[in-house]
Enzyme design. Structure first.
Site, PDB file in Angstrom:
ATOM      1  N   ARG A 103       6.690   4.417  -5.749  1.00 49.70           N
ATOM      2  CA  ARG A 103       6.950   4.266  -4.316  1.00 49.70           C
ATOM      3  C   ARG A 103       6.495   2.862  -3.945  1.00 49.70           C
ATOM      4  O   ARG A 103       5.992   2.134  -4.797  1.00 49.70           O
ATOM      5  CB  ARG A 103       6.209   5.330  -3.500  1.00 49.70           C
ATOM      6  N   CYS A 107      10.342  -4.733  -0.294  1.00 56.54           N
ATOM      7  CA  CYS A 107       9.875  -6.016   0.225  1.00 56.54           C
ATOM      8  C   CYS A 107      10.094  -6.019   1.731  1.00 56.54           C
ATOM      9  O   CYS A 107      11.194  -5.730   2.199  1.00 56.54           O
ATOM     10  CB  CYS A 107      10.671  -7.139  -0.433  1.00 56.54           C
ATOM     11  N   ASN A 141       3.795   4.175   5.163  1.00 50.52           N
ATOM     12  CA  ASN A 141       2.588   4.799   4.610  1.00 50.52           C
ATOM     13  C   ASN A 141       1.742   3.728   3.947  1.00 50.52           C
ATOM     14  O   ASN A 141       2.222   3.007   3.078  1.00 50.52           O
ATOM     15  CB  ASN A 141       2.981   5.852   3.555  1.00 50.52           C
ATOM     16  N   GLU A 142       0.512   3.598   4.399  1.00 51.10           N
ATOM     17  CA  GLU A 142      -0.443   2.672   3.778  1.00 51.10           C
ATOM     18  C   GLU A 142       0.183   1.314   3.459  1.00 51.10           C
ATOM     19  O   GLU A 142       0.202   0.870   2.304  1.00 51.10           O
ATOM     20  CB  GLU A 142      -1.038   3.294   2.520  1.00 51.10           C
ATOM     21  N   CYS A 150       9.998 -12.820  -4.046  1.00 53.08           N
ATOM     22  CA  CYS A 150      11.464 -12.788  -4.062  1.00 53.08           C
ATOM     23  C   CYS A 150      12.011 -13.952  -3.242  1.00 53.08           C
ATOM     24  O   CYS A 150      11.268 -14.648  -2.554  1.00 53.08           O
ATOM     25  CB  CYS A 150      11.963 -11.448  -3.509  1.00 53.08           C
ATOM     26  N   GLU A 299      -5.243  11.427   6.410  1.00 51.96           N
ATOM     27  CA  GLU A 299      -5.386  12.142   5.142  1.00 51.96           C
ATOM     28  C   GLU A 299      -6.882  12.267   4.874  1.00 51.96           C
ATOM     29  O   GLU A 299      -7.589  11.267   4.781  1.00 51.96           O
ATOM     30  CB  GLU A 299      -4.720  11.372   3.994  1.00 51.96           C
TER      31      GLU A 299
HETATM   32  C1  GAL Z   1      -2.874   8.275  -0.250  1.00 51.70           C
HETATM   33  C2  GAL Z   1      -1.385   8.336   0.045  1.00 51.70           C
HETATM   34  C3  GAL Z   1      -0.851   9.737  -0.147  1.00 51.70           C
HETATM   35  C4  GAL Z   1      -1.301  10.272  -1.461  1.00 51.70           C
HETATM   36  C5  GAL Z   1      -2.817  10.249  -1.512  1.00 51.70           C
HETATM   37  C6  GAL Z   1      -3.382  10.841  -2.783  1.00 51.70           C
HETATM   38  O1  GAL Z   1      -3.318   6.992  -0.493  1.00 51.70           O
HETATM   39  O2  GAL Z   1      -1.113   7.929   1.356  1.00 51.70           O
HETATM   40  O3  GAL Z   1       0.552   9.714  -0.057  1.00 51.70           O
HETATM   41  O4  GAL Z   1      -0.748   9.519  -2.469  1.00 51.70           O
HETATM   42  O5  GAL Z   1      -3.239   8.924  -1.408  1.00 51.70           O
HETATM   43  O6  GAL Z   1      -3.193  10.018  -3.859  1.00 51.70           O
HETATM   44 ZN    ZN Z   2       9.906 -10.286  -1.001  1.00 50.81          ZN
END
Ligand code: GAL
Ligand code: ZN
Length: 664
Positions: A103, A107, A141-142, A150, A299
């Protein structure tokens, strides 16, 4: 107060969803986060959208009275998109493509990514704008600063430099490219820092990190604007990964309503190297500092972490509940646990959720359920409370990046050194805000401004005003070394801060791991990493070295400035040394602290106009006894008065109410 879980309907047979929604509700959940990686299901082919399955999942939660946060799925571009538009993929510093398979293969400066991200976000936000269960959005996400080289990033980097420096001659001058014939005679010669030499120009390296961070922040801002266009009443946030990182979270969250963090404290408590128990407190304090307000945990630890590294210890009994309360104690208004079910498929099969692969409720779910029900009981009491601390630490991703690019001595690590200062104070039950070094500081009694390696005149002026007005400032070594372009200043250290500190550093020794001795009042303490040989001009000497050729030179000083004081610590003390150093400052500034707080017990206070909530957390598997400073208090759950010592069981949590009217 909201308690939630992260749920991935797309990973499970729809036949399970009904039962899951019911069980999630029974566990006390009022919020779920959905869909943040589900692009291939939301848009199975170019321009073909299918939200039917998500509608169905959301309606099941809605029927249970559970609210929903939707994640935009841009951290996981689907294969059809990558196949069609290769520019979506980042390129590393050897000019190798970062291929899909995991994942984050995207870019931020890719026009194709932007176009397709825009379309899916518009579709999603239109579709869910008026859904009664949907209350907000998590962008991507993060998001991390990609180290992407590139063509698009290269082009944008040049444009970024042109905006910053205007003329190429200015860039050459500011970066000092004359060294090793690095002068550019045309913009076409300027590249991103491609692989090869580890000794690249530090000004180029720092600017590139800033550019990468800006690209990430801009991508986040772009998403937030799209979301708000159709969903102006919904909350918009993002889940930060943790610390330390290149990405400037203060910029990344500029367009967010509040911050959110993914919080996975270590479960390996018996292994000191891994446990690092105060890292969590700092992460949470930093997160609260990002927007200077309460935050969410998107999370939260639910089970044994693992997968790409060997699995860690299972959470010790009590840990899931105690760490959830720790998040609340440091400002979380929502705690969302990752994840409901442990994945049976894919890369994260052993990153455990609340339910194991067998799917039957067990110890961890029981603990989470206890937390969720406790949080619901106290929701009204906690609602509207915040942390109000007298001490601030100024933090900076800029300093962090500059000090990663050029490590100063063996063992010198910006983040660990900041963590140490924070830990020493947390160990004494002192509440600390950790905020952006560029922020307003007027409301504090003590401001610790460590390692201001890159000088900033506005920050110096702010610190000076703060001290003049009666504030106490603590400065440290490795300050005033460079200008903002990562170029060494031609002055005695600490440069512009010399006047504030009332000293100059005539010589220094990067002593690294050679431990040195230092006399501080009656005590002798240890120091290492760095020794400034300090010459006071207007300051008084508090500590002198007691070892090596610099024995007897000044190491720690204090300078009276206006109504305030400026301390300078010209070395890195050990924890005991810092405790001794801070003790008179804490009592002199009338800062609330708890002497003899046992190790691994954390205190934190959330308050509103009427009351203070004192959180006492035993984050260890051992029993602890805490002697609190006397005050009238009662247990928030039982209403019973609390006096004398607190006897805490392993991972015990106490929440004590102090009515402000009855304060003694
Ligand atoms: C976080 C991420 C989640 C999952 C979790 C456990 O960093 O946002 O999607 O991967 O870690 O590894
Ligand atoms: Zn790039």
């Amino acid at each position: 107060m909201k308690v939630g879980v992260d749920y991935y309907p797309e990973h499970w047979d729809p036949a399970m969803w009904v039962e899951d929604a019911r069980a999630i509700k029974a566990a006390g959940v009022s919020l779920v986060r959905l869909a943040e990686f589900a692009w291939s299901r939301l848009e199975p082919a170019d321009g073909i959208f299918d939200f039917g399955w998500l509608d169905q999942a959301i309606s099941l939660f809605h029927a249970q009275g559970i609210s929903v946060i939707i994640g935009t799925p841009t951290a996981a571009p689907p294969n059809w998109l990558v196949e069609k538009h290769r520019d979506v993929l980042p390129v590393d510093n050897q000019l190798h493509t970062v291929h899909p398979g995991v994942r984050c293969h995207r870019c931020y400066n890719s026009p194709s990514l932007r176009r397709h991200a825009q379309r899916i976000i518009e579709q999603l936000t239109r579709h869910y704008a008026d859904h009664p269960a949907v209350i907000g959005w998590q962008t991507d996400n993060e998001i991390a600063a990609n180290d992407c080289h590139c063509e698009n990033c290269h082009r944008e980097f040049i444009a970024w430099l042109q905006r910053k420096y205007g003329e190429l001659a200015t860039l050459n001058h500011q970066w000092g490219t004359v060294v090793w014939s690095g002068e550019y005679s045309s913009w076409s010669q300027v590249t991103t820092p491609l692989g090869g030499s580890p000794y690249q120009n530090p000004s180029l390296l720092l600017d590139f990190r800033r550019f990468c961070s800006d690209s990430a922040a801009e991508f986040n801002r772009f998403q937030a604007e799209l979301i708000r266009r159709h969903c102006p009443r919904h909350a918009v946030t993002h889940n930060l990964w943790g610390y330390p990182v290149v990405t400037d979270y203060y910029d990344l969250f500029a367009a967010m309503d509040f911050a959110a963090v993914d919080y996975y404290p270590s479960t390996d408590l018996r292994d000191d190297a891994k446990a690092n128990i105060y890292h969590g407190a700092l992460t949470l304090d930093l997160t609260r500092g990002v927007k200077r307000r309460n935050f969410w945990v998107m999370e939260q630890l639910s089970g044994t972490p693992g997968c790409w590294h060997p699995m860690s210890r299972a959470p010790y009994p009590g840990m899931i509940r105690a760490y959830a309360w720790q998040s609340v104690s440091r400002g979380a208004d929502a705690v969302v646990n990752f994840r409901w079910r442990t994945a049976r498929v894919g890369a994260e099969q052993f990153w455990h959720g609340l339910l194991d692969h067998h799917g039957h409720p067990g110890r961890r779910l029981r603990e989470f359920t206890q937390f969720a029900h406790e949080a619901a009981r106290l929701a009204d009491v906690i609602e509207g409370t915040q942390l109000h601390n007298d001490v601030a630490i100024l933090f900076s991703h800029q300093q962090l990046n500059a000090l990663v690019i050029q490590p100063q001595s063996d063992g010198f690590d910006y983040f660990n050194n900041v963590k140490q200062l924070h830990r020493v104070l947390v160990r004494q039950g002192i509440g600390i805000d950790v905020i952006n070094w560029l922020e307003r500081i007027d409301d504090y009694k003590v401001v610790i401004a460590p390692y201001l390696f890159l000088e900033d005149a506005a920050v110096v002026e702010k610190l000076e005003r703060f001290a003049m007005a009666g504030g106490t400032v603590v400065l440290t070594t490795r300050s005033g070394v460079k200008n903002g372009n990562n170029v060494c200043q031609p002055d005695y250290l600490p440069g512009l801060l010399s006047r504030l500190a009332g000293i100059r550093v005539e010589e220094y020794d990067p002593v690294g791991k050679d431990r040195q001795r230092l006399r501080l009042g009656e005590d002798e303490v240890a120091c290492s990493q760095w020794c400034d040989i300090v010459v006071p001009t207007t300051a008084a000497t508090l500590g002198r070295y007691a070892s090596d050729y610099f024995s007897d030179s000044a190491a720690i000083t204090v300078n009276a400035l206006g109504k305030g004081q400026v301390y300078y610590v010209g070395t890195v003390l050990d924890d005991i040394g810092y405790q001794r150093f801070f003790a008179p400052i804490i009592s002199g500034c009338d800062i609330e602290f708890t002497p003899d707080l046992p190790a691994d017990v954390e205190l934190s206070i959330r308050s509103d106009g009427d009351k203070r909530l004192l959180f006492v957390l035993n984050l260890s598997p051992d029993k602890k006894t805490v002697a609190l400073t006397p005050r009238a208090r009662y247990n928030a759950f039982s209403g019973e008065a609390v006096a004398g010592n607190l006897e805490l069981q392993p991972f015990d949590v106490r929440i004590l109410v102090e009515e402000l009217a009855s304060r003694q």
